[in-house]
Structures are given as C-alpha cells and as structure tokens.
Write a protein that holds these residues in place. Structure first.
Motif, PDB file in Angstrom:
ATOM      1  N   VAL A 176       1.027  -1.104  -0.026  1.00  0.00           N
ATOM      2  CA  VAL A 176      -0.022  -0.138   0.047  1.00  0.00           C
ATOM      3  C   VAL A 176       1.101   1.377  -0.054  1.00  0.00           C
ATOM      4  CG1 VAL A 176      -1.939   1.205   1.371  1.00  0.00           C
ATOM      5  CG2 VAL A 176      -1.892  -1.147   1.122  1.00  0.00           C
ATOM      6  N   LEU A 177       0.682   2.301  -1.050  1.00  0.00           N
ATOM      7  CA  LEU A 177       1.501   3.355  -1.094  1.00  0.00           C
ATOM      8  C   LEU A 177       0.841   4.431  -0.346  1.00  0.00           C
ATOM      9  CD1 LEU A 177       2.134   3.371  -5.005  1.00  0.00           C
ATOM     10  CD2 LEU A 177       3.759   2.504  -3.043  1.00  0.00           C
ATOM     11  N   GLU A 178       1.616   5.582  -0.107  1.00  0.00           N
ATOM     12  CA  GLU A 178       1.299   6.793   0.598  1.00  0.00           C
ATOM     13  C   GLU A 178      -0.108   7.444   0.053  1.00  0.00           C
ATOM     14  OE1 GLU A 178       3.375  10.685  -0.484  1.00  0.00           O
ATOM     15  OE2 GLU A 178       4.847   9.238   0.319  1.00  0.00           O
ATOM     16  N   LYS A 179      -0.466   6.974  -1.224  1.00  0.00           N
ATOM     17  CA  LYS A 179      -1.945   7.360  -1.822  1.00  0.00           C
ATOM     18  C   LYS A 179      -3.000   7.204  -1.049  1.00  0.00           C
ATOM     19  CE  LYS A 179      -0.857   7.772  -6.844  1.00  0.00           C
ATOM     20  NZ  LYS A 179      -1.469   6.963  -7.722  1.00  0.00           N
TER      21      LYS A 179
ATOM     22  N   GLU B  27      -6.275  13.168  -5.228  1.00  0.00           N
ATOM     23  CA  GLU B  27      -5.572  13.391  -6.074  1.00  0.00           C
ATOM     24  C   GLU B  27      -4.259  14.177  -5.463  1.00  0.00           C
ATOM     25  OE1 GLU B  27      -5.990  12.923  -9.235  1.00  0.00           O
ATOM     26  OE2 GLU B  27      -7.834  11.892  -8.812  1.00  0.00           O
ATOM     27  N   THR B  28      -4.275  14.307  -4.126  1.00  0.00           N
ATOM     28  CA  THR B  28      -3.025  14.786  -3.439  1.00  0.00           C
ATOM     29  C   THR B  28      -1.767  13.659  -3.421  1.00  0.00           C
ATOM     30  OG1 THR B  28      -4.583  15.890  -1.894  1.00  0.00           O
ATOM     31  CG2 THR B  28      -2.310  15.828  -1.361  1.00  0.00           C
ATOM     32  N   ASP B  29      -0.650  14.313  -3.782  1.00  0.00           N
ATOM     33  CA  ASP B  29       0.668  13.673  -3.540  1.00  0.00           C
ATOM     34  C   ASP B  29       1.284  14.052  -2.323  1.00  0.00           C
ATOM     35  OD1 ASP B  29       0.369  12.343  -6.088  1.00  0.00           O
ATOM     36  OD2 ASP B  29       1.004  14.377  -7.043  1.00  0.00           O
ATOM     37  N   GLY B  30       2.243  13.180  -1.937  1.00  0.00           N
ATOM     38  CA  GLY B  30       3.137  13.675  -0.742  1.00  0.00           C
ATOM     39  C   GLY B  30       2.384  13.603   0.608  1.00  0.00           C
ATOM     40  N   LYS B  31       1.673  12.614   0.858  1.00  0.00           N
ATOM     41  CA  LYS B  31       0.648  12.730   1.968  1.00  0.00           C
ATOM     42  C   LYS B  31       1.507  11.657   3.082  1.00  0.00           C
ATOM     43  CE  LYS B  31      -2.828  10.638  -0.225  1.00  0.00           C
ATOM     44  NZ  LYS B  31      -4.166  10.188  -0.566  1.00  0.00           N
ATOM     45  N   LEU B  32       2.706  11.338   2.758  1.00  0.00           N
ATOM     46  CA  LEU B  32       3.620  10.760   4.151  1.00  0.00           C
ATOM     47  C   LEU B  32       3.416  11.530   5.515  1.00  0.00           C
ATOM     48  CD1 LEU B  32       4.663   7.852   4.850  1.00  0.00           C
ATOM     49  CD2 LEU B  32       6.958   8.760   4.061  1.00  0.00           C
TER      50      LEU B  32
END
Length: 107
Positions: A5-8, A97-102
């Motif tokens: 599972v990715l940060e998406k 659609e947000t990136d960089g959510k870590l």
C-alpha cells in the motif's frame, strides 16, 4: 513478491480491497491501510479494487516510495487486521489527487 500500500492511501483509506483478499493480509490504521508482506500471497486481486491506485507489486514501487515496503511491514505488525469493507472517511474524495501524503500518516 508482495503487494504494497502506497502513501496514496493516506487520508483516503478506501477498504474495497480488503473484501477480495483471500488471506486477510490487510491491517487498518487511523488513516491508512497496510499489507502484511509475510501474509500476502501475491494474488493481485486487491489491485483493481483500489479507487486511488494505492496498491502495487513490490517490483513496481514508484521512485521515492521505496520505504513503503518496510513501512507496510512495520505498520501491519502494529495495526489490527481488517477483513470487511468500511465506509471511507467523509473527506476521502478530497484527498484522492493529493501527492506527498506521508507527512499526514497517523500511527
């Protein structure tokens, strides 16, 4: 090979994927899911179920997210297993659609 599972997934936490998992390898945190790489049988059934494309094979992890395999392993060991679909957070669509959510990950 396992799936990750990715940060998406952070702040979206759609759970459509957990219902199709034949080995119950998903674990639920406050605002994200994780896959236990030791339990995953590499069936890929979860991949098309994710509406934000947050699940990938470990060989297909995008550049810059290589840390997600170890993070999934760590979080799956801490979080409870989830086997049934739940409603996503009310604002999940706002985060799709947000990136960089870590930085928003809640442990």
């Amino acid at each position: 090979m396992t799936y990750i599972v990715l940060e998406k997934c952070i702040k979206c936490k759609y759970t459509d994927c957990v219902e199709v998992c034949p080995v119950d390898c998903f674990h639920e945190g406050p605002n994200m899911l994780a896959i236990d790489p030791e339990e995953c049988i590499d069936c890929s059934l979860c991949v098309p179920e994710c509406p934000v494309n947050a699940i990938v094979a470990e060989d297909d992890v995008p550049a810059g997210q290589e840390n997600m395999l170890e993070l999934n392993r760590e979080l799956a060991a801490q979080w409870p297993e989830i086997v049934e679909r739940k409603d996503p957070p009310v604002d999940a669509d706002d985060w799709k659609e947000t990136d960089g959510k870590l930085k928003y990950l809640e442990r």
